[in-house]
Each structure stands twice: as structure tokens, then as C-alpha cells.
Design an enzyme around this catalytic site. Structure first.
Site, mmCIF file in Angstrom:
data_model
loop_
_atom_site.group_PDB
_atom_site.id
_atom_site.type_symbol
_atom_site.label_atom_id
_atom_site.label_comp_id
_atom_site.label_asym_id
_atom_site.label_seq_id
_atom_site.Cartn_x
_atom_site.Cartn_y
_atom_site.Cartn_z
ATOM 1 C CB ALA A 173 -0.532 6.615 2.517
ATOM 2 C CG ASP B 61 -7.919 7.630 9.861
ATOM 3 O OD1 ASP B 61 -9.109 7.806 9.544
ATOM 4 O OD2 ASP B 61 -6.990 7.636 9.042
ATOM 5 C CD GLN C 288 6.476 3.004 -1.364
ATOM 6 O OE1 GLN C 288 5.815 3.794 -2.047
ATOM 7 N NE2 GLN C 288 7.437 2.265 -1.872
ATOM 8 C CB ALA D 193 -0.912 0.002 1.223
#
Length: 552
Positions: A128, A282, A132, A126
Site C-alpha cells: 500500500a 476502515d 507493505q 500486499a
């Protein structure tokens, strides 16, 4: 400020203003006084203000995306049409190269990838805006996930934060609302949160703290940290393979109970908020995985929130008051959670709270949304210029994000069903007699200090009166009622002090009698028994008065 830093900041300023102009917000830059330094392009065809802001934030990158995501949880500051757009902000960026990842990894860990790992995947799992994640295998065969920070991201965010702080200062000097709501304070809070996210060492410590605090919840899994392979820019943790909570098809194919997942995630977040006071801020679907056996995995602890015991109790009071449809309770919770200005119109505030209360009055509990209730709370705060503490920003974000996830998993699920017992427990906890007595005892020194200051304060006040420097304006129609309440409150304080003194005397007598072995009868009267009975009656009366007043 160094020359190179100043040049970097000026370049970033030019890029920001160029993007603002390209998206048709040149008028905003003009309002901020930036037109004197920069030139702007002609505006594009009209778009909504909210969409323009979202496009600008997405193009400006990490810092502004994070700013927008947090701003989307503040309806007490931002109009609804802009919030709806900010909720669509996406933190999706292309990954940086494998070569860059290896360079950063080897610089941080001080050794080559081949010596550190048995295998290191070239393709990230992934990516961001801050970093990562790559899958790797340690020399002993352990599967791990390695998070690597994006190159130069610290300098970019630091520059952006300096610019945002500068813009906040200009805004406070330009607009009254910006100063009233403490825009610079909000920006400082954002800066603190982002800088914490840039330090993977803090995230690693958060993970270990959550691992310990959530141990009693047997269905919550938090990856362990490998400290020998972690630094401020590299974080190595257990690799855990699961299914994202947003992938309903895979969850159903795996036979995982979605209703159970919804209940467990909601309970976990409320446990963290109202029991521990340290919560995941989050919990979006990408940060929560489901395992085959129904356990949930929490990931990414860069953004966490913390509530003081005072805020926890007052938020619990808000939940309970909303559940009980109590206007006075809701107003009291708003007053305790925020800072109500002196010029607030209490009648209008009461009317707005009653309107919010009526909104949920005949609705079944399973249809009540905690996230929507918090949103309504923020809107009322905005309408009446009530400042909400910054710590509630992350609380609102966490709850609204969690609620969106669990309702998607199970549309019939009531988050309020999970929240209400926690709130009631905290609410009842502060009504325990020993806690009431403890609070009174703790406040007695303050009462004596206040009494000690009265003569000096009175003397100063009389001096001002003699000089004719006092202008008094009475605007409250309930002044007599206020004076009566103050008088009653002072009487109760005096009564509490007398009761405490009597209790100390009684304890001394009981101890003296027990040590000396003499009778407790004086002039044919059982003095200690009578004194104890009187003291208990006084305690009962005091507790009744406290309950009746509603201020406990």
C-alpha cells in the site's frame, strides 16, 4: 523553517501545480492565487471536475489519496458528482524492493534478518502507499506477518500536510464556504489521522485495545503483536490465513455461510461504535478475513475512530428517531450532533427532515440503509450550514464501508436490524430514573453558579443600558413561546432543587428515627410516611414532566 525543508516544499509545490495544470485544473490554482508563482500547461480536453480531482489525487500519492477517501464520506461538504469519483480512489502502488525492506527492518530492530527470523519472504503479501507486508517465521517456528513502512514516506506526508494546511488557509481567506465549514480544522483532523497511521507503535496499541474490548465477541479474531519485533516503522503480528470477504467464490467453495459473515461483521462494527465507542474506521474487504469456522479476522488498525458518550447517545437517538419516523426527534438529534447556526430557517429545516423521514416511511426495515441515512443527514447539514463534528466523519466512513461489504455478502441483509437494538438500548439507558436524578444532581452546582452570577450580570447590563449602547432587534415570531418555555424551565429547576432538599430532609429523618428508635407519629399523624408519599408523588410528577417535554 530550514532551508532544505523549504526547498523540499517548493519542489513539491511545483509538482502539485504541474499535475493540477496537466489535468485541466489550472483555474483552481489561479483561484488559489498560485498563478503568481508557477506556470501552467494548456488544459486537456474537458473532463468532469470530479474525475479531474480523482486523477490528480491518485497521481499525487498517499496523502492526497487518504484525503480524498475521507472527503468521499462528507456529502455535507462535497457535491455528489465529486464524491462519486472520490469513492473510486485506489490505494494501490507497486511494492518497494526487498533490499529496502531489509535495510529498514535491520535499522529498526538492530539486528540482521538472518538472526531475527528463521525465514523472511522476499515477495510481499500486499503493498500500500504507507507500507507493505511480508510473511516471516520466527526462530521458534511461529508464523508472523511483518509490516514495514515505505522509505521516506514520513517526510513526503509531512511536506504534503504542510502544503495542504497552507492551501486551506488560503481557501479560508478566499472563499466564505471554506471558512464557514472550518476547512483548516478538517485538514488538521486529517493530518492527525495520517500521522497516527505513520506510527506503527500506536497501531500496535490499538490492536491490543481492540483485542481486549472485543473479547466478549467469541467470533472476532485480532492478531497478537510481537513487541520485541516491532517499532514505529515495523509491526510484527500473528500471521492468519483467511479468505477476503470480497472473494465470494472462495467463500462458497469453502462452505462458509455468507449470511452469517454479514451478520457478524455488522454486529461487530455496531458493537464497537455504540457499545464501546472505539471502532475500526476502515472495514473494507481487504481488512476483514473469514476463517473456515465462520469467525472473522480484523486487520489494519491504523485508522480507528472514537466517539464520546455524548455523541454515542445522540447518534443512537438519531437511529431511533429515524426508525420511529419522528421529525422532532431527528431535528433534535441533528441539533445535538452538530452546531445549528442562529440564522437557520427552522421551517425549511423541518421540511427537509420530513422529506427525509417520508423517504423511509413505507419502506420495509430490511430495505433501509443506515449508510444512506447518514448520507442524507450530512446533505441536510450542508444545506442548512450545520457543522458536523469531525469525529462523525470516520463514523460515516466505517458504516458506509461496512454496509457495502455486508450487502454484497447478503443482498437481503438489513443493517438497520442490527443497528436499531443498539440505538434503542442507549436511548432507553438515559431514561433510567437513577440516571435522570444523577444528571439533575450533577447540574445543581451549575445552576447555583448561574444564580450567583445573575446580580453581577444584571448590574453590568443596566450600566450598558444607561450608556445607551444596547441595540435590540426582535426577529423571532415565537418570542412569547420562547419566554414561556424559559419560565417553565426555570420553574422546573427550582422544583427539582426543592425536591432534592425535601429528599435530603426525609433521609435525615429516617436515619434519625432508625437510630433513636422513637415513634414516627406526631400529633397522631405518620409524618415520615406522609412525607415520603408526597416526595414520591413529586418525583413522579417531575419525571412525567420531563418525558412530556421530550427533552431527556
Amino acid at each position: 523553517m530550514g532551508v532544505s525543508k523549504r526547498i523540499r516544499q517548493m519542489k513539491r509545490y511545483r509538482k502539485i501545480t504541474s499535475i493540477l495544470a496537466r489535468n485541466g485544473i489550472g483555474f483552481f490554482s489561479n483561484k488559489m492565487g498560485l498563478e503568481e508563482k508557477f506556470f501552467f500547461h494548456k488544459e486537456h480536453p474537458p473532463k468532469s471536475t470530479g474525475r479531474r480531482i480523482r486523477l490528480v489525487f491518485e497521481e499525487l500519492g498517499t496523502t492526497f489519496i487518504k484525503l480524498g477517501q475521507i472527503a468521499s464520506t462528507r456529502p455535507d461538504l462535497i457535491p455528489p458528482e465529486i464524491i462519486n469519483e472520490l469513492k473510486e480512489l485506489q490505494d494501490q502502488v507497486p511494492p518497494f524492493t526487498y533490499g529496502e525492506a531489509v535495510r529498514i527492518l535491520e535499522e529498526e530492530l538492530g539486528d540482521s534478518v538472518d538472526h531475527l527470523f528463521k525465514h523472511f519472504s522476499e515477495t510481499p503479501l500486499a503493498a500500500a502507499s504507507i507500507g507493505q507486508v511480508h510473511k516471516a517465521i520466527l526462530k521458534d517456528g511461529t508464523n508472523v506477518a511483518v509490516k514495514i513502512q515505505r522509505p521516506n514516506i514520513h517526510a513526503i506526508i509531512e511536506t504534503d500536510l504542510e502544503i495542504i494546511a497552507d492551501l486551506a488557509r488560503i481557501a479560508e481567506n478566499t472563499w466564505a464556504w471554506a471558512k464557514q465549514y472550518g476547512l483548516r480544522e478538517i485538514v488538521d483532523e486529517l493530518a492527525k489521522g495520517l500521522l497516527i497511521e505513520l506510527n506503527y507503535g500506536i497501531e500496535a496499541r490499538n490492536m491490543e485495545r481492540f483485542l481486549e474490548q472485543n473479547r466478549s465477541l467469541g467470533y472476532v479474531i485480532i492478531p497478537s503483536v510481537y513487541w520485541d519485533y516491532s517499532t514505529k516503522k515495523v509491526l510484527t503480528m500473528d500471521y492468519i490465513e483467511g479468505i477476503k470477504l470480497s472473494d465470494h467464490k472462495r467463500l462458497d467453495e469453502a462452505g462458509i455461510d455468507r449470511e452469517l459473515l454479514a451478520e457478524r461483521l455488522a454486529y461487530t462494527i455496531f458493537y464497537q461504535i455504540l457499545e464501546v465507542g472505539h471502532f475500526h474506521a476502515d472495514p473494507h474487504p481487504g481488512n476483514v478475513l473469514a476463517l473456515q469456522d465462520g469467525r472473522i479476522v480484523l486487520l489494519d488498525f491504523g485508522m480507528v475512530g472514537q466517539l464520546s458518550s455524548y455523541t454515542k447517545k445522540n447518534f443512537a437517538s438519531f437511529v431511533v428517531a429515524l426508525r420511529n419516523k419522528s421529525t422532532k426527534g431527528i431535528i433534535r438529534a441533528i441539533s445535538d450532533l452538530g452546531m445549528i447556526p442562529e440564522n437557520v430557517d427552522i421551517k425549511k429545516l423541518t421540511a427537509d427532515v420530513e422529506e427525509m423521514r417520508d423517504k423511509y416511511y413505507d419502506i420495509p426495515l430490511q430495505d433501509v440503509s443506515v449508510g444512506e441515512a447518514i448520507n442524507d443527514l450530512f446533505i441536510i447539514a450542508f444545506r442548512h450550514n450545520i457543522r458536523i463534528p469531525s469525529e462523525l466523519t470516520l463514523l460515516g466512513k466505517s458504516l458506509m464501508t461496512m454496509e457495502g461489504v455486508v450487502v454484497a455478502l447478503d443482498p437481503t441483509f438489513s443493517v438497520f436490524d442490527v443497528a436499531e437494538p443498539f440505538g434503542r438500548k442507549l436511548f432507553l439507558d438515559k431514561l433510567k430514573p437513577w440516571k435522570i436524578v444523577k444528571n439533575i444532581v450533577e447540574e445543581i452546582p451549575e445552576y447555583f453558579a448561574s444564580l450567583k452570577d445573575i446580580p453581577l450580570t444584571a448590574k453590568q447590563f443596566m450600566g450598558i443600558l444607561r450608556k445607551g449602547k444596547v441595540e435590540v432587534e426582535f426577529t423571532s415570531p415565537q418570542l412569547d413561546l420562547l419566554i414561556k418555555k424559559i419560565d417553565r424551565f426555570s420553574n422546573q429547576i427550582a422544583f427539582s432543587i426543592v425536591l432534592l432538599a425535601l429528599s435530603i430532609v426525609m433521609v435525615g429523618l429516617i436515619i434519625g428515627v432508625a437510630m433513636s428508635g422513637v415513634q414516627t407519629i406526631l400529633w397522631k399523624f405518620p409524618i415520615i410516611e406522609i412525607g415520603f408519599s408526597i416526595a414520591m408523588l413529586m418525583v413522579a410528577w417531575l419525571i412525567y414532566s420531563i418525558f412530556r417535554s421530550g427533552r431527556f
